[in-house]
Design a protein around this motif. Structure first.
Motif, PDB file in Angstrom:
ATOM      1  N   ALA A 153       0.824  -1.207   0.000  1.00  0.00           N
ATOM      2  CA  ALA A 153       0.000   0.000   0.000  1.00  0.00           C
ATOM      3  C   ALA A 153       0.860   1.261   0.000  1.00  0.00           C
ATOM      4  O   ALA A 153       0.521   2.250  -0.661  1.00  0.00           O
ATOM      5  N   VAL A 154       1.966   1.237   0.728  1.00  0.00           N
ATOM      6  CA  VAL A 154       2.860   2.393   0.727  1.00  0.00           C
ATOM      7  C   VAL A 154       3.393   2.660  -0.675  1.00  0.00           C
ATOM      8  O   VAL A 154       3.434   3.805  -1.142  1.00  0.00           O
ATOM      9  N   GLY A 155       3.795   1.612  -1.378  1.00  0.00           N
ATOM     10  CA  GLY A 155       4.284   1.787  -2.739  1.00  0.00           C
ATOM     11  C   GLY A 155       3.201   2.268  -3.687  1.00  0.00           C
ATOM     12  O   GLY A 155       3.418   3.186  -4.489  1.00  0.00           O
ATOM     13  N   ALA A 156       2.007   1.664  -3.618  1.00  0.00           N
ATOM     14  CA  ALA A 156       0.932   2.023  -4.539  1.00  0.00           C
ATOM     15  C   ALA A 156       0.428   3.443  -4.293  1.00  0.00           C
ATOM     16  O   ALA A 156       0.329   4.254  -5.227  1.00  0.00           O
ATOM     17  N   ALA A 190       6.303  -3.813  -6.063  1.00  0.00           N
ATOM     18  CA  ALA A 190       5.111  -4.576  -6.446  1.00  0.00           C
ATOM     19  C   ALA A 190       3.862  -3.711  -6.330  1.00  0.00           C
ATOM     20  O   ALA A 190       2.954  -3.801  -7.175  1.00  0.00           O
ATOM     21  N   GLY A 191       3.796  -2.864  -5.309  1.00  0.00           N
ATOM     22  CA  GLY A 191       2.647  -1.973  -5.159  1.00  0.00           C
ATOM     23  C   GLY A 191       2.539  -0.973  -6.296  1.00  0.00           C
ATOM     24  O   GLY A 191       1.434  -0.680  -6.773  1.00  0.00           O
ATOM     25  N   VAL A 192       3.659  -0.440  -6.765  1.00  0.00           N
ATOM     26  CA  VAL A 192       3.642   0.492  -7.902  1.00  0.00           C
ATOM     27  C   VAL A 192       3.113  -0.201  -9.150  1.00  0.00           C
ATOM     28  O   VAL A 192       2.255   0.335  -9.872  1.00  0.00           O
ATOM     29  N   LEU A 193       3.605  -1.407  -9.427  1.00  0.00           N
ATOM     30  CA  LEU A 193       3.149  -2.131 -10.615  1.00  0.00           C
ATOM     31  C   LEU A 193       1.675  -2.514 -10.495  1.00  0.00           C
ATOM     32  O   LEU A 193       0.921  -2.459 -11.489  1.00  0.00           O
ATOM     33  N   LEU A 194       1.228  -2.894  -9.305  1.00  0.00           N
ATOM     34  CA  LEU A 194      -0.184  -3.205  -9.104  1.00  0.00           C
ATOM     35  C   LEU A 194      -1.054  -1.979  -9.343  1.00  0.00           C
ATOM     36  O   LEU A 194      -2.128  -2.071  -9.952  1.00  0.00           O
ATOM     37  N   ALA A 195      -0.612  -0.824  -8.841  1.00  0.00           N
ATOM     38  CA  ALA A 195      -1.381   0.393  -9.046  1.00  0.00           C
ATOM     39  C   ALA A 195      -1.503   0.727 -10.529  1.00  0.00           C
ATOM     40  O   ALA A 195      -2.576   1.105 -11.012  1.00  0.00           O
ATOM     41  N   LEU A 196      -0.411   0.576 -11.279  1.00  0.00           N
ATOM     42  CA  LEU A 196      -0.457   0.842 -12.714  1.00  0.00           C
ATOM     43  C   LEU A 196      -1.363  -0.149 -13.435  1.00  0.00           C
ATOM     44  O   LEU A 196      -2.043   0.209 -14.402  1.00  0.00           O
ATOM     45  N   ALA A 197      -1.387  -1.393 -12.983  1.00  0.00           N
ATOM     46  CA  ALA A 197      -2.226  -2.403 -13.625  1.00  0.00           C
ATOM     47  C   ALA A 197      -3.704  -2.205 -13.290  1.00  0.00           C
ATOM     48  O   ALA A 197      -4.574  -2.346 -14.158  1.00  0.00           O
ATOM     49  N   PHE A 198      -4.015  -1.855 -12.042  1.00  0.00           N
ATOM     50  CA  PHE A 198      -5.400  -1.641 -11.625  1.00  0.00           C
ATOM     51  C   PHE A 198      -5.955  -0.304 -12.129  1.00  0.00           C
ATOM     52  O   PHE A 198      -7.156  -0.166 -12.324  1.00  0.00           O
ATOM     53  N   ARG A 199      -5.075   0.702 -12.229  1.00  0.00           N
ATOM     54  CA  ARG A 199      -5.435   2.071 -12.643  1.00  0.00           C
ATOM     55  C   ARG A 199      -6.252   2.810 -11.597  1.00  0.00           C
ATOM     56  O   ARG A 199      -6.624   3.970 -11.793  1.00  0.00           O
ATOM     57  N   ARG A 200      -6.555   2.166 -10.504  1.00  0.00           N
ATOM     58  CA  ARG A 200      -7.222   2.804  -9.373  1.00  0.00           C
ATOM     59  C   ARG A 200      -6.898   2.004  -8.122  1.00  0.00           C
ATOM     60  O   ARG A 200      -6.956   0.766  -8.137  1.00  0.00           O
ATOM     61  N   VAL A 201      -6.546   2.697  -7.058  1.00  0.00           N
ATOM     62  CA  VAL A 201      -6.204   2.034  -5.800  1.00  0.00           C
ATOM     63  C   VAL A 201      -7.286   2.344  -4.777  1.00  0.00           C
ATOM     64  O   VAL A 201      -7.756   3.476  -4.658  1.00  0.00           O
ATOM     65  N   VAL A 202      -7.700   1.314  -4.047  1.00  0.00           N
ATOM     66  CA  VAL A 202      -8.714   1.436  -2.997  1.00  0.00           C
ATOM     67  C   VAL A 202      -8.175   0.773  -1.738  1.00  0.00           C
ATOM     68  O   VAL A 202      -7.414  -0.203  -1.811  1.00  0.00           O
ATOM     69  N   PRO A 203      -8.546   1.271  -0.556  1.00  0.00           N
ATOM     70  CA  PRO A 203      -7.977   0.727   0.692  1.00  0.00           C
ATOM     71  C   PRO A 203      -8.314  -0.733   0.938  1.00  0.00           C
ATOM     72  O   PRO A 203      -7.502  -1.475   1.506  1.00  0.00           O
TER      73      PRO A 203
END
Length: 381
Positions: free
Chosen positions: A70-73, A241-254
């Motif tokens: 979460a910190v990375g994303a 991993a959080g950065v790549l997940l954020a780019l793949a999801f295109r939206r981050v939610v808690p």
């Protein structure tokens, strides 16, 4: 012996090059669904490798891996977005990874003094604390609804969906196709750095800590410093991993970065094999791809219903958790070293069968019997 070693190294390099070429082909042949599975699997593999270094190699139990993801994303989303500093996305991604490492560094004094189940409980507190902050810090995280993720731009090339799609070899390259190669590059860097770390002096020192801290200290290993360093490195892998997940999801939610995500990562390294980079990768692919595949083919599976159904049967996500929960039990009972150890034993058995050649049946002539010596005639009185 040197010729055999050279031949083995040549075959290994050829195999790596062949694998790299094969991994570059899916964007040209697969649709967006399969590419998303690959992206999520690569992001999970990066985080799982970091947890394997911490738990499998250094022997430190962590249940707070979701916090560092979460910190990375969110770090990347805030640093590169508005509201936020609005930094260049590449710089924001780098700072987000460093921010996750700094968060691990702040927690490292606890990791240096607490071990075992007590360390796991301490890291568990990070997940609940982080989830509370993500829900309440609306100006940074967007609260319950989360935030949209700015696309990453490198050298004028955008890994996003809003810009015109370029065409490569007659194939339109959308966001998934472009992110595939970014994820592949990040995973390759993660793979080789982790393998180099494990094969070098730091890896041997961490393995010595896992086996016996007393013996490691006698051999000159700084126990507190290496335990803290392992936590920082693992946190940086989770941030990436959080950065790549954020780019793949295109939206981050808690809600995504909950305790269930930390448990998923523990399942990845247990199923794949503790302390193994290849095993962590295999476990990450298994745990990540299984619920997505079951969601897509839910109408064709018995006792599984499609998402959103009001029937009282099991949903695909719950069914996937049951399956890899059963896989954990089977691994612990029959293959404690995970999929990586199982594959290694199968490979060694196949090699032994190939090198084993039946000896030709030969008739060994019996040695010639010496001629019986003339027995002197016994004198009779």
């Amino acid at each position: 012996m040197s010729d055999r070693l050279l031949t083995a190294l040549t075959r290994r390099r050829a195999g790596l090059w062949l694998l790299a070429v094969l991994l570059c082909l899916p964007p040209f042949y697969l649709d967006a669904f399969w590419l998303r599975i690959g992206l999520f699997s690569m992001a999970a593999a990066i985080g799982a490798v970091g947890l394997a270094l911490l738990t499998g190699t250094a022997g430190q139990l962590s249940l707070g891996h979701a916090f560092f993801l979460a910190v990375g994303a969110y770090g990347y989303t805030w640093l590169a977005g508005e509201p936020g500093p609005g930094l260049p996305p590449a710089l924001a991604a780098l700072l987000a990874v460093l921010l996750a490492g700094a968060a691990g560094g702040l927690f490292s004094p606890v990791a240096a003094r607490v071990k075992g189940i007590y360390l796991g409980i301490a890291t568990l507190a990070l997940v609940f604390l982080g989830h509370h902050v993500l829900l309440t810090a609306d100006s940074v995280t967007g609260g319950f609804n989360g935030r949209s993720v700015p696309p990453l731009t490198l050298g004028g090339f955008t890994f996003g969906a809003d810009d015109p799609e370029p065409t490569v070899l007659g194939v339109p390259f959308g966001a998934e196709e472009r992110l595939w190669f970014l994820g592949l590059a990040l995973f390759a860097v993660t793979w080789f750095t982790a393998r180099g770390l494990l094969r070098g002096r730091p890896g041997r020192a961490l393995a010595a800590l896992r086996d016996s801290e007393t013996a490691a200290a006698v051999m000159g290993v700084d126990v507190a410093r290496h335990r803290s360093a392992a936590f920082v490195v693992s946190s940086m892998y989770a941030g990436l991993a959080g950065v790549l997940l954020a780019l793949a999801f295109r939206r981050v939610v808690p809600d995504y970065f909950s305790l269930a995500l930390s448990v998923d990562y523990l399942a990845m390294i247990v199923i794949g094999g503790l302390g193994s980079v290849a095993g962590a990768t295999a476990g990450a692919v298994f745990v990540t791809a299984l619920p997505l595949l079951m969601t897509r083919y839910a109408d064709q599976l018995p006792l599984v219903t499609a998402p959103g159904s009001t029937e009282g049967t099991v949903g695909p996500t719950e069914a996937a958790r049951y399956l890899y929960g059963a896989a954990i039990v089977l691994v612990l009972l029959y293959a404690p070293d995970g999929l990586h150890g199982l594959a290694r034993r199968v490979r060694d058995r196949v090699r032994r069968r190939r090198t084993r050649t039946p000896a030709p049946e030969t008739v060994v002539p019996s040695p010639p019997q010496p001629a019986a010596a003339a027995r002197p005639k016994e004198h009779t009185p």
